[in-house]
Design a protein around this motif. Structure first.
Motif, PDB file in Angstrom:
ATOM      1  N   GLY A  71      10.728 -19.550 -10.096  1.00 18.95           N
ATOM      2  CA  GLY A  71       9.333 -19.974 -10.114  1.00 18.95           C
ATOM      3  C   GLY A  71       8.645 -19.732  -8.783  1.00 18.95           C
ATOM      4  N   LEU A  72       9.360 -19.964  -7.689  1.00 16.47           N
ATOM      5  CA  LEU A  72       8.796 -19.734  -6.355  1.00 16.47           C
ATOM      6  C   LEU A  72       8.494 -18.253  -6.141  1.00 16.47           C
ATOM      7  CD1 LEU A  72       8.045 -20.750  -3.521  1.00 16.47           C
ATOM      8  CD2 LEU A  72      10.454 -20.447  -2.869  1.00 16.47           C
ATOM      9  N   LEU A  73       9.382 -17.381  -6.577  1.00 15.05           N
ATOM     10  CA  LEU A  73       9.157 -15.934  -6.437  1.00 15.05           C
ATOM     11  C   LEU A  73       7.939 -15.487  -7.246  1.00 15.05           C
ATOM     12  CD1 LEU A  73      12.843 -14.623  -6.602  1.00 15.05           C
ATOM     13  CD2 LEU A  73      11.373 -14.816  -4.588  1.00 15.05           C
ATOM     14  N   VAL A  74       7.803 -16.046  -8.450  1.00 15.90           N
ATOM     15  CA  VAL A  74       6.618 -15.741  -9.261  1.00 15.90           C
ATOM     16  C   VAL A  74       5.355 -16.193  -8.534  1.00 15.90           C
ATOM     17  CG1 VAL A  74       5.397 -16.275 -11.401  1.00 15.90           C
ATOM     18  CG2 VAL A  74       7.857 -15.845 -11.448  1.00 15.90           C
ATOM     19  N   PHE A  75       5.380 -17.389  -8.009  1.00 14.30           N
ATOM     20  CA  PHE A  75       4.239 -17.947  -7.282  1.00 14.30           C
ATOM     21  C   PHE A  75       3.861 -17.054  -6.100  1.00 14.30           C
ATOM     22  CE2 PHE A  75       2.598 -20.571  -3.821  1.00 14.30           C
ATOM     23  CZ  PHE A  75       1.516 -21.198  -4.434  1.00 14.30           C
ATOM     24  N   LEU A  76       4.861 -16.671  -5.294  1.00 13.70           N
ATOM     25  CA  LEU A  76       4.600 -15.829  -4.123  1.00 13.70           C
ATOM     26  C   LEU A  76       4.069 -14.459  -4.532  1.00 13.70           C
ATOM     27  CD1 LEU A  76       7.740 -16.674  -1.939  1.00 13.70           C
ATOM     28  CD2 LEU A  76       5.384 -17.475  -1.620  1.00 13.70           C
ATOM     29  N   GLY A  77       4.590 -13.920  -5.638  1.00 14.57           N
ATOM     30  CA  GLY A  77       4.120 -12.623  -6.104  1.00 14.57           C
ATOM     31  C   GLY A  77       2.655 -12.643  -6.492  1.00 14.57           C
ATOM     32  N   PHE A  78       2.256 -13.673  -7.240  1.00 14.14           N
ATOM     33  CA  PHE A  78       0.859 -13.767  -7.646  1.00 14.14           C
ATOM     34  C   PHE A  78      -0.059 -14.046  -6.456  1.00 14.14           C
ATOM     35  CE2 PHE A  78       2.092 -14.444 -12.203  1.00 14.14           C
ATOM     36  CZ  PHE A  78       1.301 -13.418 -12.711  1.00 14.14           C
ATOM     37  N   VAL A  79       0.381 -14.879  -5.512  1.00 17.33           N
ATOM     38  CA  VAL A  79      -0.415 -15.119  -4.308  1.00 17.33           C
ATOM     39  C   VAL A  79      -0.609 -13.810  -3.547  1.00 17.33           C
ATOM     40  CG1 VAL A  79      -0.430 -16.246  -2.046  1.00 17.33           C
ATOM     41  CG2 VAL A  79       0.216 -17.544  -4.079  1.00 17.33           C
ATOM     42  N   GLY A  80       0.450 -13.013  -3.474  1.00 16.67           N
ATOM     43  CA  GLY A  80       0.347 -11.719  -2.815  1.00 16.67           C
ATOM     44  C   GLY A  80      -0.635 -10.792  -3.514  1.00 16.67           C
ATOM     45  N   ILE A 126      -2.492 -18.191 -14.352  1.00 16.42           N
ATOM     46  CA  ILE A 126      -1.069 -18.000 -14.659  1.00 16.42           C
ATOM     47  C   ILE A 126      -0.202 -18.583 -13.554  1.00 16.42           C
ATOM     48  CG2 ILE A 126       0.719 -16.276 -15.085  1.00 16.42           C
ATOM     49  CD1 ILE A 126      -1.375 -14.517 -16.366  1.00 16.42           C
ATOM     50  N   THR A 127      -0.664 -18.501 -12.300  1.00 21.83           N
ATOM     51  CA  THR A 127       0.075 -19.106 -11.193  1.00 21.83           C
ATOM     52  C   THR A 127       0.213 -20.618 -11.385  1.00 21.83           C
ATOM     53  OG1 THR A 127      -0.746 -17.410  -9.674  1.00 21.83           O
ATOM     54  CG2 THR A 127       0.170 -19.400  -8.689  1.00 21.83           C
ATOM     55  N   LEU A 128      -0.880 -21.274 -11.769  1.00 23.70           N
ATOM     56  CA  LEU A 128      -0.839 -22.708 -12.036  1.00 23.70           C
ATOM     57  C   LEU A 128       0.068 -23.016 -13.227  1.00 23.70           C
ATOM     58  CD1 LEU A 128      -4.620 -23.600 -11.565  1.00 23.70           C
ATOM     59  CD2 LEU A 128      -2.738 -24.053  -9.980  1.00 23.70           C
ATOM     60  N   SER A 129       0.058 -22.124 -14.208  1.00 28.27           N
ATOM     61  CA  SER A 129       0.892 -22.313 -15.387  1.00 28.27           C
ATOM     62  C   SER A 129       2.372 -22.281 -15.024  1.00 28.27           C
ATOM     63  CB  SER A 129       0.572 -21.228 -16.420  1.00 28.27           C
ATOM     64  OG  SER A 129       1.285 -21.426 -17.609  1.00 28.27           O
ATOM     65  N   VAL A 130       2.746 -21.417 -14.092  1.00 25.79           N
ATOM     66  CA  VAL A 130       4.142 -21.339 -13.647  1.00 25.79           C
ATOM     67  C   VAL A 130       4.584 -22.662 -13.035  1.00 25.79           C
ATOM     68  CG1 VAL A 130       5.704 -20.240 -12.005  1.00 25.79           C
ATOM     69  CG2 VAL A 130       4.069 -18.859 -13.274  1.00 25.79           C
ATOM     70  N   ILE A 131       3.731 -23.242 -12.214  1.00 23.19           N
ATOM     71  CA  ILE A 131       4.052 -24.523 -11.584  1.00 23.19           C
ATOM     72  C   ILE A 131       4.290 -25.591 -12.646  1.00 23.19           C
ATOM     73  CG2 ILE A 131       3.171 -26.345 -10.076  1.00 23.19           C
ATOM     74  CD1 ILE A 131       1.590 -24.164  -8.588  1.00 23.19           C
ATOM     75  N   ALA A 146       3.941  -6.985  -8.584  1.00 21.55           N
ATOM     76  CA  ALA A 146       4.190  -7.260 -10.007  1.00 21.55           C
ATOM     77  C   ALA A 146       5.685  -7.269 -10.272  1.00 21.55           C
ATOM     78  CB  ALA A 146       3.498  -6.215 -10.879  1.00 21.55           C
ATOM     79  N   GLY A 147       6.410  -6.361  -9.612  1.00 18.82           N
ATOM     80  CA  GLY A 147       7.870  -6.350  -9.739  1.00 18.82           C
ATOM     81  C   GLY A 147       8.489  -7.636  -9.221  1.00 18.82           C
ATOM     82  N   LEU A 148       7.931  -8.175  -8.119  1.00 20.55           N
ATOM     83  CA  LEU A 148       8.428  -9.443  -7.590  1.00 20.55           C
ATOM     84  C   LEU A 148       8.191 -10.572  -8.594  1.00 20.55           C
ATOM     85  CD1 LEU A 148       9.580 -11.162  -5.278  1.00 20.55           C
ATOM     86  CD2 LEU A 148       7.236 -11.355  -4.374  1.00 20.55           C
ATOM     87  N   VAL A 149       7.013 -10.584  -9.213  1.00 17.64           N
ATOM     88  CA  VAL A 149       6.708 -11.592 -10.233  1.00 17.64           C
ATOM     89  C   VAL A 149       7.694 -11.492 -11.394  1.00 17.64           C
ATOM     90  CG1 VAL A 149       5.025 -12.330 -11.953  1.00 17.64           C
ATOM     91  CG2 VAL A 149       4.263 -11.777  -9.652  1.00 17.64           C
ATOM     92  N   LEU A 150       7.897 -10.279 -11.900  1.00 21.07           N
ATOM     93  CA  LEU A 150       8.789 -10.090 -13.035  1.00 21.07           C
ATOM     94  C   LEU A 150      10.250 -10.363 -12.658  1.00 21.07           C
ATOM     95  CD1 LEU A 150       7.156  -6.900 -14.593  1.00 21.07           C
ATOM     96  CD2 LEU A 150       7.108  -9.226 -15.499  1.00 21.07           C
ATOM     97  N   PHE A 151      10.612 -10.038 -11.419  1.00 19.21           N
ATOM     98  CA  PHE A 151      11.953 -10.375 -10.924  1.00 19.21           C
ATOM     99  C   PHE A 151      12.152 -11.888 -10.972  1.00 19.21           C
ATOM    100  CE2 PHE A 151      14.934 -11.702  -7.701  1.00 19.21           C
ATOM    101  CZ  PHE A 151      15.945 -10.750  -7.722  1.00 19.21           C
ATOM    102  N   GLY A 152      11.165 -12.629 -10.452  1.00 19.38           N
ATOM    103  CA  GLY A 152      11.257 -14.085 -10.451  1.00 19.38           C
ATOM    104  C   GLY A 152      11.273 -14.668 -11.847  1.00 19.38           C
ATOM    105  N   PHE A 153      10.462 -14.099 -12.728  1.00 18.54           N
ATOM    106  CA  PHE A 153      10.418 -14.573 -14.106  1.00 18.54           C
ATOM    107  C   PHE A 153      11.775 -14.425 -14.781  1.00 18.54           C
ATOM    108  CE2 PHE A 153      10.020 -13.495 -18.613  1.00 18.54           C
ATOM    109  CZ  PHE A 153       9.391 -14.632 -19.100  1.00 18.54           C
ATOM    110  N   GLN A 154      12.357 -13.238 -14.674  1.00 10.17           N
ATOM    111  CA  GLN A 154      13.654 -13.000 -15.308  1.00 10.17           C
ATOM    112  C   GLN A 154      14.767 -13.769 -14.611  1.00 10.17           C
ATOM    113  OE1 GLN A 154      14.077 -11.812 -18.066  1.00 10.17           O
ATOM    114  NE2 GLN A 154      12.891  -9.999 -18.519  1.00 10.17           N
ATOM    115  N   PHE A 155      14.638 -13.996 -13.322  1.00 10.49           N
ATOM    116  CA  PHE A 155      15.600 -14.791 -12.574  1.00 10.49           C
ATOM    117  C   PHE A 155      15.691 -16.198 -13.159  1.00 10.49           C
ATOM    118  CE2 PHE A 155      17.315 -17.273  -9.113  1.00 10.49           C
ATOM    119  CZ  PHE A 155      18.098 -16.407  -8.380  1.00 10.49           C
TER     120      PHE A 155
END
Length: 427
Positions: A310-319, A401-406, A336-345
């Motif tokens: 979740g943190l990786l997704v958050f950082l990806g979207f902030v970036g 979507i960032t808020l949704s991840v949280i 986007a790859g960082l977001v998807l990496f975090g999501f699948q993680f």
């Protein structure tokens, strides 16, 4: 005959099924320009077909969960892949909106079974410490499917045309059934090819130990499953975080075209990088959880992995919000790859919680229900993004979507105080 490590052969076949699943669903977007022209259909028809697929996909998640609990994973997977493979073949014979709607709906119903089936199969074939790894391998199939689909589909289309392409893709799925039925003869406690060492390993952490009676266990009712707040943790987490994947699947090509002016060829030549990072997230997320479980509890390991993802997704979207401009599309690709990496993680651990909470007969029901919820929220997202991006800016969508991840990560912590079997007595 004994096969050492048979459980890894089983998850390998499920991985291949997932790759086929994503190639089959990706074909529609790539083949649509010529297909739509031949059928006399426009972009509005395409959007309608996408909603038909998603609606039936949502229904299929729950229905297939109940199906798998009723007939088992061996036959359940067989039914699912035959249905979606036939649907893919039938696309070649579509004549208009009505017939294509039927085939798209059939595809959604069949493809939905892949996910609750994988969760239930992993609960049957893997000890709890290996389930996140197995789920990561399975989830990597979705990313790999997205990576290779454009190359396979474009090649087949240029050689044979869109109709024959659908027939070939569907036929591959039908062929998958042969090794599946051959290797997956039974559950691990009864399978004649499982070594005793592997059988003991698998059964050692089962919530439901080897049955000594011939009485078949029944799944808990949906209402009973929903009476446990832990189930709501799984459902709400899937509701909040699932739109991440579908956002990139449905909107990423449009975003790249509108924002950076990329052609279809340029999009295909770069977007695979993001999905390759997603595949890495699937594998590494499962491996990371397995390492944690050597020294920590299932509860702590899963929650740490979900939080990191979740943190990786958050950082990806902030970036993306802060650093992506109109002239640096590769920055977006990597973020986007960082977001998807975090999501699948994270998602592999979220999906396996169903098998941590309930016995085998109820796992498919909860996983299917969670899959339905996970298909409904992207439908809401599609409408929402379509409304808020009319002005051309995607920033509000990224923020939402960032808020949704949280909220998704918090759902796990709030509703599931401890990830463990909800009932220690016989169901």
């Amino acid at each position: 005959m004994k096969i050492k490590g048979l459980r890894w052969w089983i998850i390998g076949l499920i991985f291949i099924a997932t790759v086929i699943n994503y190639i089959d669903r990706t074909a529609f977007a790539l083949l649509w320009p010529q297909m739509g022209e031949d059928l006399g259909m426009n972009q509005e028809d395409y959007a309608f077909m996408f909603n038909i697929f998603l609606g039936c996909y949502a229904l299929g998640k729950f229905a297939s969960g109940k199906l798998y609990d009723s007939i088992g994973t061996r036959l359940g997977f067989t039914v699912s892949i035959i249905v979606w493979s036939l649907a893919s073949i039938f696309h070649a014979f579509a004549r208009g909106v009505i017939t294509l709607s039927i085939f798209r709906g059939m595809l959604g119903l069949g493809e939905a079974g892949n996910w609750p089936g994988a969760v239930k199969s992993n609960g049957e074939w893997f000890p709890v410490k290996e389930r996140a790894t197995a789920q990561g391998i399975f989830n990597a199939g979705a990313s790999i499917g997205n990576v290779i689909a454009p190359f396979i589909i474009v090649f087949l289309y240029t050689q044979f045309g869109w109709k024959t392409t659908y027939i070939i893709l569907g036929s591959v799925g039908m062929l998958w059934v042969i090794p599946w039925l051959f290797l997956n003869k039974s559950t691990p406690e009864k399978h004649p090819w499982v070594t005793q060492e592997e059988r003991d390993l698998i059964m050692s952490s089962r919530i439901d130990k080897v049955e000594t009676t011939e009485v078949k266990q029944k799944s808990l009712s949906v209402l009973k499953i929903l009476s446990y707040k832990q189930s709501w943790g799984v459902l709400l987490c899937r509701f909040f975080i699932e739109p991440i994947w579908w956002f990139f699947a449905a909107w990423m090509p449009i975003y790249l075209n509108k924002t950076f002016g990329l052609s279809i060829e340029e999009i295909a030549a770069t977007m695979w990088i993001s999905y390759l990072m997603a595949a890495a997230g699937s594998i590494i997320g499962g491996w990371f959880t397995g390492i944690l479980m050597k020294t920590k509890s299932v509860d702590a390991s899963r929650k740490i992995a979900i939080s990191v993802g979740g943190l990786l997704v958050f950082l990806g979207f902030v970036g993306i919000i802060q650093f992506v401009g109109e002239d640096n599309f590769m920055t977006f690709i990597y973020l986007a790859g960082l977001v998807l990496f975090g999501f699948q993680f994270a998602i592999g651990n979220v999906q396996t919680i169903s098998s941590d909470l309930f016995r085998g007969p109820s796992v498919g029901t909860l996983a299917g229900l969670a899959g339905t919820i996970a298909a409904v929220s992207p439908m809401i997202m599609n409408w929402f993004i379509g409304q808020i991006t009319k002005g051309g800016s995607y920033t509000p969508a990224f923020i939402a979507i960032t808020l949704s991840v949280i909220l998704g990560v918090l759902s796990i912590f709030f509703f599931i105080k401890k990830i463990e079997p909800v009932r220690k007595t016989a169901e």
